[in-house]
Design an enzyme around this catalytic site. Structure first.
Site, PDB file in Angstrom:
ATOM      1  N   GLU A  38     -91.777 -63.646  52.604  1.00 23.92           N
ATOM      2  CA  GLU A  38     -93.045 -63.100  53.115  1.00 23.92           C
ATOM      3  C   GLU A  38     -94.125 -63.123  52.033  1.00 23.92           C
ATOM      4  OE1 GLU A  38     -91.286 -60.083  56.532  1.00 23.92           O
ATOM      5  OE2 GLU A  38     -91.923 -59.274  54.630  1.00 23.92           O
ATOM      6  N   SER A  78     -85.930 -50.730  53.404  1.00 23.51           N
ATOM      7  CA  SER A  78     -87.064 -49.978  53.934  1.00 23.51           C
ATOM      8  C   SER A  78     -86.979 -48.550  53.409  1.00 23.51           C
ATOM      9  CB  SER A  78     -86.999 -49.997  55.460  1.00 23.51           C
ATOM     10  OG  SER A  78     -87.688 -48.880  55.993  1.00 23.51           O
ATOM     11  N   HIS A 132     -93.006 -77.255  69.193  1.00 16.22           N
ATOM     12  CA  HIS A 132     -93.640 -76.078  69.829  1.00 16.22           C
ATOM     13  C   HIS A 132     -92.756 -74.827  69.720  1.00 16.22           C
ATOM     14  CE1 HIS A 132     -96.345 -79.015  71.826  1.00 16.22           C
ATOM     15  NE2 HIS A 132     -95.230 -79.722  71.944  1.00 16.22           N
ATOM     16  N   LYS A 141     -82.427 -51.453  57.386  1.00 15.83           N
ATOM     17  CA  LYS A 141     -83.234 -52.660  57.200  1.00 15.83           C
ATOM     18  C   LYS A 141     -82.862 -53.477  55.971  1.00 15.83           C
ATOM     19  CE  LYS A 141     -86.378 -53.937  59.212  1.00 15.83           C
ATOM     20  NZ  LYS A 141     -87.769 -53.533  59.417  1.00 15.83           N
TER      21      LYS A 141
END
Ligand code: ARG
Length: 460
Positions: free
Chosen positions: A290, A277, A156, A283
């Site tokens: 992804e 970024s 979980h 970043k």
């Protein structure tokens, strides 16, 4: 009126139809399979006395010239030729003359496309298997370095029990091995030659299907021609196999994304496989995992697309079937680059073992060990032991102390029967190493598992 099938027509096809009907822009990818298929077919026709030796030589020479033209980029792919089969045959006839017109004897584009596409899919099954093995080998390298590195095992997404990082990676090795087995099983099942089925019903010509099957490397000949020319199960299988593999890749990617966040800090992807970024200078983004996660959806789309194309088709060939190729090509290319880039990302990532271990010190990961201790050492029934441990966890929460670091005095307050030796049992490493059941996380067991995968990959 330059169409190969123009005999029964009195007006030319509209250019809109040409555009809509054609597959040549994408099925040209199958040019090698198509030329090899034609050579095998012509060789068989010659052996059967349907073509002369001279005609065969001309066909072979002509096709090898076509091959050269295609590979050098000289070949002119024309929408008006509709598909690669007719494009190549037309060019062949332009080069060698009348012998070219005999090549299509006892053959239809229906068995021709089935041969080409099936062979492409079989080849890609093999190449993807190699890609998965290479990825597994890289995962194994990292795993071998971390059989002692503690990491919170979760259910979980909550801290559950301490495991080691190699054990975690071993879970993915198991998934990837199953993926390979799925591709292998498809290879086995689908290695069947459609050639000689012609349009749907077979042919009155005296063909030798076994011979063409052998020449093209198929294990056997298909049983029923009506099925063969309309069967795309082999294409669905590679889509499903890739989808399942991508689902595994996507799950690992999801973990890599989480692990590279500040909150986890378990890994850092290398600069080579991270992106920045355009606005936020600080970043470092995990675009690779992804995109792997995102591309998985696209592959599923191709599987759903072809399932849907096939579901309403009466026997045998229908033009709908031409829609089988682009999704498969796209899924195959996605699989190939995904395997490659994930392998490189894993190879170059930094594993932050210190942070993994630090994360184990929160969340009372050794709670189950306390319950097990109460059962084993104090003869307390598990349900009661579970309750007592729950009290100890509540105490820990109240004092802001993790169970693995709790002093004996607090534990004794909770239950008199708890002995001082409990402290050893609550240690996180002890907890991990206590799970010695087969397939368990104990370092000894994990090493066995890694050895199993090394053997599988032929590295031992
Ligand atoms: N381009 C077609 C396809 O990919 C080849 C088979 C065409 N056969 C036919 N009878 N129209 O499916």
């Amino acid at each position: 009126m330059d169409k190969m099938w123009s005999g029964r027509f009195s007006a030319s096809a509209s250019s809109l139809l040409d555009q809509f009907n054609a597959s040549i822009m994408f099925d040209r990818k199958l040019y090698k399979e198509d030329i090899e298929g034609s050579i095998a077919h012509a060789t068989m026709l010659t052996k059967q006395g349907i073509l002369t030796q001279d005609e065969l030589e001309k066909i072979k020479d002509g096709l090898s010239q076509v091959l050269k033209e295609i590979e050098s980029g000289e070949f002119e792919w024309k929408i008006s030729d509709e598909d690669l089969h007719m494009g190549i045959e037309k060019r062949l006839t332009a080069i060698i003359g009348d012998a070219g017109k005999k090549l299509h004897t006892a053959r239809s584009r229906n068995d021709q496309v089935a041969v080409d596409f099936r062979r492409y899919v079989l080849r890609k099954n093999n190449e993807i298997i190699e890609g998965i093995k290479a990825l597994m080998a890289e995962v194994l390298v990292v795993a071998n370095q971390h059989t002692e590195t503690l990491i919170p095992g979760m259910t979980h997404l909550q801290h559950a029990q301490p495991i080691n990082f190699a054990f975690h990676l071993g879970a993915y090795l198991s998934m990837f091995k199953r993926d390979i087995e799925r591709f292998e099983s498809s290879l086995e099942r689908n290695n069947i030659s459609p050639l000689g089925c012609a349009a749907l019903a077979g042919t009155p010509h005296n063909v030798d299907r076994k011979m063409t099957a052998e020449l093209l490397g198929f294990h056997s000949v298909s049983v029923n021609c009506l099925d063969t020319v309309s069967d795309r199960d082999f294409a669905l299988e590679i889509l499903f196999n890739i989808s399942t593999m991508m689902m595994h890749i996507s799950r690992l990617s999801e973990e890599l994304i989480m692990w590279s966040s500040y909150e986890f800090g378990f890994v850092e992807l290398s600069d080579e496989y991270s992106t920045g970024s355009s606005i936020m200078p600080q970043k470092k983004n995990p675009d690779v995992p992804e995109l792997l996660r995102g591309k998985t959806g696209r592959v599923y789309g191709s599987l759903m697309g072809l399932l849907t194309v096939m579901k309403g088709l009466p026997l045998a060939y229908n033009k709908d079937t031409q829609e089988d190729k682009e999704g498969v090509f796209d899924a195959v290319e996605t699989a190939e680059i995904s395997l490659e880039i994930l392998k490189e990302a894993i190879k170059t990532m930094e594993v932050k073992a210190y942070n993994m271990e630090k994360a184990c010190a929160i969340g009372h990961l050794s709670a189950t060990d306390l319950a097990d201790y109460l059962v084993e050492k104090c003869g307390i029934p598990f349900r009661e032991a579970h309750f007592i441990t729950g009290r100890a966890v509540a105490k820990g929460e109240e004092l802001h102390i993790d169970l693995s670091a709790m002093e004996y005095k607090y534990l004794k307050e909770i239950d008199e029967r708890i002995g001082e030796d409990v402290i050893e049992y609550l240690g996180l490493r002890h907890s991990m190493n206590a799970r010695t059941s087969e397939g368990g996380t104990a370092s000894t067991r994990t090493k066995e598992q890694l050895e199993y995968f090394a053997n599988y990959l032929g590295e031992k």
